[in-house]
Design an enzyme around this catalytic site. Structure first.
Site, PDB file in Angstrom:
ATOM      1  N   ASP A  71       0.849  -1.201   0.000  1.00 44.01           N
ATOM      2  CA  ASP A  71       0.000   0.000   0.000  1.00 44.01           C
ATOM      3  C   ASP A  71       0.874   1.237   0.000  1.00 44.01           C
ATOM      4  OD1 ASP A  71      -2.154   1.980   0.775  1.00 44.01           O
ATOM      5  OD2 ASP A  71      -3.299   0.146   1.097  1.00 44.01           O
ATOM      6  N   ASP A 124       3.225   1.403  -4.630  1.00 44.89           N
ATOM      7  CA  ASP A 124       2.344   2.245  -5.437  1.00 44.89           C
ATOM      8  C   ASP A 124       2.039   1.420  -6.685  1.00 44.89           C
ATOM      9  OD1 ASP A 124       1.207   3.939  -7.301  1.00 44.89           O
ATOM     10  OD2 ASP A 124       2.460   5.656  -6.771  1.00 44.89           O
ATOM     11  N   VAL A 125       0.786   1.053  -6.858  1.00 43.49           N
ATOM     12  CA  VAL A 125       0.453   0.098  -7.928  1.00 43.49           C
ATOM     13  C   VAL A 125       0.700   0.645  -9.332  1.00 43.49           C
ATOM     14  CG1 VAL A 125      -1.205  -1.250  -6.578  1.00 43.49           C
ATOM     15  CG2 VAL A 125      -2.017   0.728  -7.919  1.00 43.49           C
ATOM     16  N   TYR A 164     -14.324   6.042 -13.210  1.00 46.98           N
ATOM     17  CA  TYR A 164     -14.438   4.911 -12.268  1.00 46.98           C
ATOM     18  C   TYR A 164     -15.071   3.724 -12.988  1.00 46.98           C
ATOM     19  CZ  TYR A 164     -15.143   2.190  -8.032  1.00 46.98           C
ATOM     20  OH  TYR A 164     -15.083   1.187  -7.089  1.00 46.98           O
ATOM     21  N   LYS A 215     -13.284   0.118 -13.920  1.00 45.92           N
ATOM     22  CA  LYS A 215     -13.761  -1.154 -13.362  1.00 45.92           C
ATOM     23  C   LYS A 215     -14.228  -2.107 -14.475  1.00 45.92           C
ATOM     24  CE  LYS A 215     -12.757  -0.375  -9.101  1.00 45.92           C
ATOM     25  NZ  LYS A 215     -11.688  -1.159  -8.455  1.00 45.92           N
ATOM     26  N   THR A 234     -16.571   1.299   3.918  1.00 46.66           N
ATOM     27  CA  THR A 234     -15.124   1.561   3.978  1.00 46.66           C
ATOM     28  C   THR A 234     -14.939   3.086   3.855  1.00 46.66           C
ATOM     29  OG1 THR A 234     -14.732   1.539   1.595  1.00 46.66           O
ATOM     30  CG2 THR A 234     -14.594  -0.596   2.721  1.00 46.66           C
ATOM     31  N   THR A 266     -16.552   5.034   0.892  1.00 46.57           N
ATOM     32  CA  THR A 266     -17.969   5.417   0.863  1.00 46.57           C
ATOM     33  C   THR A 266     -18.361   6.305   2.046  1.00 46.57           C
ATOM     34  OG1 THR A 266     -18.526   3.367   2.039  1.00 46.57           O
ATOM     35  CG2 THR A 266     -18.672   3.311  -0.363  1.00 46.57           C
TER      36      THR A 266
HETATM   37  P1  NAD Z   1     -10.312   2.138   0.767  1.00 45.19           P
HETATM   38  O1  NAD Z   1     -10.128   3.526   0.287  1.00 45.19           O
HETATM   39  O2  NAD Z   1     -10.609   1.891   2.185  1.00 45.19           O
HETATM   40  O3  NAD Z   1      -9.052   1.238   0.389  1.00 45.19           O
HETATM   41  C1  NAD Z   1      -8.338   1.378  -0.797  1.00 45.19           C
HETATM   42  C2  NAD Z   1      -6.882   1.109  -0.514  1.00 45.19           C
HETATM   43  O4  NAD Z   1      -6.152   1.243  -1.734  1.00 45.19           O
HETATM   44  C3  NAD Z   1      -6.286   2.133   0.493  1.00 45.19           C
HETATM   45  O5  NAD Z   1      -5.565   1.459   1.488  1.00 45.19           O
HETATM   46  C4  NAD Z   1      -5.412   2.987  -0.399  1.00 45.19           C
HETATM   47  O6  NAD Z   1      -4.288   3.553   0.262  1.00 45.19           O
HETATM   48  C5  NAD Z   1      -4.978   1.979  -1.465  1.00 45.19           C
HETATM   49  N1  NAD Z   1      -4.458   2.653  -2.644  1.00 45.19           N
HETATM   50  C6  NAD Z   1      -4.970   3.714  -3.314  1.00 45.19           C
HETATM   51  N2  NAD Z   1      -4.136   4.089  -4.311  1.00 45.19           N
HETATM   52  C7  NAD Z   1      -3.079   3.234  -4.266  1.00 45.19           C
HETATM   53  C8  NAD Z   1      -1.903   3.094  -5.040  1.00 45.19           C
HETATM   54  N3  NAD Z   1      -1.599   3.933  -6.051  1.00 45.19           N
HETATM   55  N4  NAD Z   1      -1.049   2.108  -4.723  1.00 45.19           N
HETATM   56  C9  NAD Z   1      -1.299   1.252  -3.705  1.00 45.19           C
HETATM   57  N5  NAD Z   1      -2.403   1.335  -2.928  1.00 45.19           N
HETATM   58  C10 NAD Z   1      -3.272   2.333  -3.216  1.00 45.19           C
HETATM   59  O7  NAD Z   1     -11.466   1.555  -0.172  1.00 45.19           O
HETATM   60  P2  NAD Z   1     -12.121   0.099  -0.325  1.00 45.19           P
HETATM   61  O8  NAD Z   1     -13.573   0.327  -0.393  1.00 45.19           O
HETATM   62  O9  NAD Z   1     -11.580  -0.867   0.653  1.00 45.19           O
HETATM   63  O10 NAD Z   1     -11.645  -0.273  -1.810  1.00 45.19           O
HETATM   64  C11 NAD Z   1     -11.009  -1.469  -2.165  1.00 45.19           C
HETATM   65  C12 NAD Z   1     -11.343  -1.816  -3.598  1.00 45.19           C
HETATM   66  O11 NAD Z   1     -12.739  -2.131  -3.697  1.00 45.19           O
HETATM   67  C13 NAD Z   1     -11.108  -0.679  -4.593  1.00 45.19           C
HETATM   68  O12 NAD Z   1     -10.566  -1.193  -5.785  1.00 45.19           O
HETATM   69  C14 NAD Z   1     -12.505  -0.145  -4.837  1.00 45.19           C
HETATM   70  O13 NAD Z   1     -12.629   0.503  -6.090  1.00 45.19           O
HETATM   71  C15 NAD Z   1     -13.321  -1.415  -4.761  1.00 45.19           C
HETATM   72  N6  NAD Z   1     -14.741  -1.231  -4.502  1.00 45.19           N
HETATM   73  C16 NAD Z   1     -15.173  -0.560  -3.398  1.00 45.19           C
HETATM   74  C17 NAD Z   1     -16.529  -0.440  -3.148  1.00 45.19           C
HETATM   75  C18 NAD Z   1     -17.064   0.253  -1.921  1.00 45.19           C
HETATM   76  O14 NAD Z   1     -18.256   0.525  -1.870  1.00 45.19           O
HETATM   77  N7  NAD Z   1     -16.267   0.540  -0.920  1.00 45.19           N
HETATM   78  C19 NAD Z   1     -17.440  -1.020  -4.045  1.00 45.19           C
HETATM   79  C20 NAD Z   1     -16.970  -1.697  -5.158  1.00 45.19           C
HETATM   80  C21 NAD Z   1     -15.618  -1.811  -5.380  1.00 45.19           C
END
Ligand code: NAD
Length: 250
Positions: free
Chosen positions: A36, A62-63, A155, A159, A190, A193
């Site tokens: 992360d 960093d991805v 977004y 996806k 999370t 949201t």
């Molecule tokens: P979150 O923001 O809590 O977690 C996302 C994590 O990704 C964080 O720890 C952040 O630091 C990390 N991140 C961001 N940019 C980065 C980078 N360049 N390199 C490495 N790490 C990085 O959000 P979440 O809800 O846990 O999201 C996780 C995944 O689920 C995401 O891909 C999100 O798009 C997807 N998602 C979330 C929801 C929702 O409602 N929360 C719904 C559908 C899909």
């Protein structure tokens, strides 16, 4: 325990769904590499797993950086000897309508949410080949399957890209025992949201679109990711696991 003997790398594993997956994987016997950009949260997630008797290590990842991916895969191999599972979970949300979206907004989200998955996949293939196979789980979204009026174009495009990149990966590497599947969560509790959940009108709008009538919890997604990562899913590749409270069933 369902992941004994597996080494897993989880991007975006410092918080949210990624952290839930890291904790669950460790409880199920996996050795976990948490990657992360959030260093303090990542180290806290590592410490939490170790305090409960699990095995984990944090690496700054960093991805969008190919060099960071090499470092993360290298650490998995030097610390735990191999790599069997990758969860491409890191992602960012937000944004606005097409006319209000700048090229910079578009590029930033596509870089993290789509290119990041490509770079992660590319980085782990040689290690998985050496391990005799592996499982790649890509976190897309219900918004990688259907459109909506209150998310951003980048977004949804990112996806949607994850969904088909997953199928391309599944087909290209099936004969080497490397599986790839996408997971499509609906709205989950999370940080991503948080703002919308704190606004009563927005929260009500979202809940009205979820047949089960509530947001999901990170563990409810992690259980699905655990299944796809494990050998229980040995005949599952190129599939889409929808965990969205019924959003896309309407
Ligand atoms: P979150 O923001 O809590 O977690 C996302 C994590 O990704 C964080 O720890 C952040 O630091 C990390 N991140 C961001 N940019 C980065 C980078 N360049 N390199 C490495 N790490 C990085 O959000 P979440 O809800 O846990 O999201 C996780 C995944 O689920 C995401 O891909 C999100 O798009 C997807 N998602 C979330 C929801 C929702 O409602 N929360 C719904 C559908 C899909």
């Amino acid at each position: 325990m369902r992941l004994v003997g597996k080494v897993a790398l989880i991007s975006g594993g410092a918080r949210g769904m990624g952290a839930a997956e890291a904790r669950m994987f460790a409880r199920e016997g996996a050795q976990v590499v948490i990657g992360d950009v959030l260093e303090a949260e990542g180290r806290a997630a590592e410490a939490d797993i170790k305090a409960k008797g699990g095995e984990a290590v944090f690496v700054r990842l960093d991805v969008t950086s190919e060099a960071d991916w090499q470092k993360a895969v290298g650490l998995a191999q030097s610390r735990f000897g191999k790599l069997n599972v990758l969860v491409n979970n890191a992602g960012i949300g937000g944004g606005s309508r097409i006319e209000d979206t700048t090229v910079e907004d578009w590029n930033r989200m596509m870089d993290i949410n789509a290119k990041g998955v490509f770079l992660g996949t590319k980085a782990v293939i040689p290690a998985m080949r050496r391990a005799g196979g592996g499982s790649i789980v890509n976190i897309s979204s219900q918004l990688g399957l259907v459109g909506t009026d209150n998310s951003s174009p980048q977004y949804q495009a990112s996806k949607g890209a994850v969904r088909l990149l997953t199928k391309a990966t599944a087909i290209q590497y099936a004969r080497e025992g490397i599986r790839a599947n996408s997971v499509h969560p609906g709205p989950i509790v999370t940080a991503m949201t948080e703002r919308r959940r704190a606004d009563p009108a927005q929260r009500q709008l979202m809940i009205s679109r979820i047949p089960l009538g509530r947001y999901g919890e990170p563990d409810e997604v992690a259980y699905g990711v655990l299944y796809l990562a494990s050998d229980e899913a040995a005949f599952v590749t190129g599939s889409e696991l929808v965990i969205d409270g019924g959003w896309t069933a309407q």
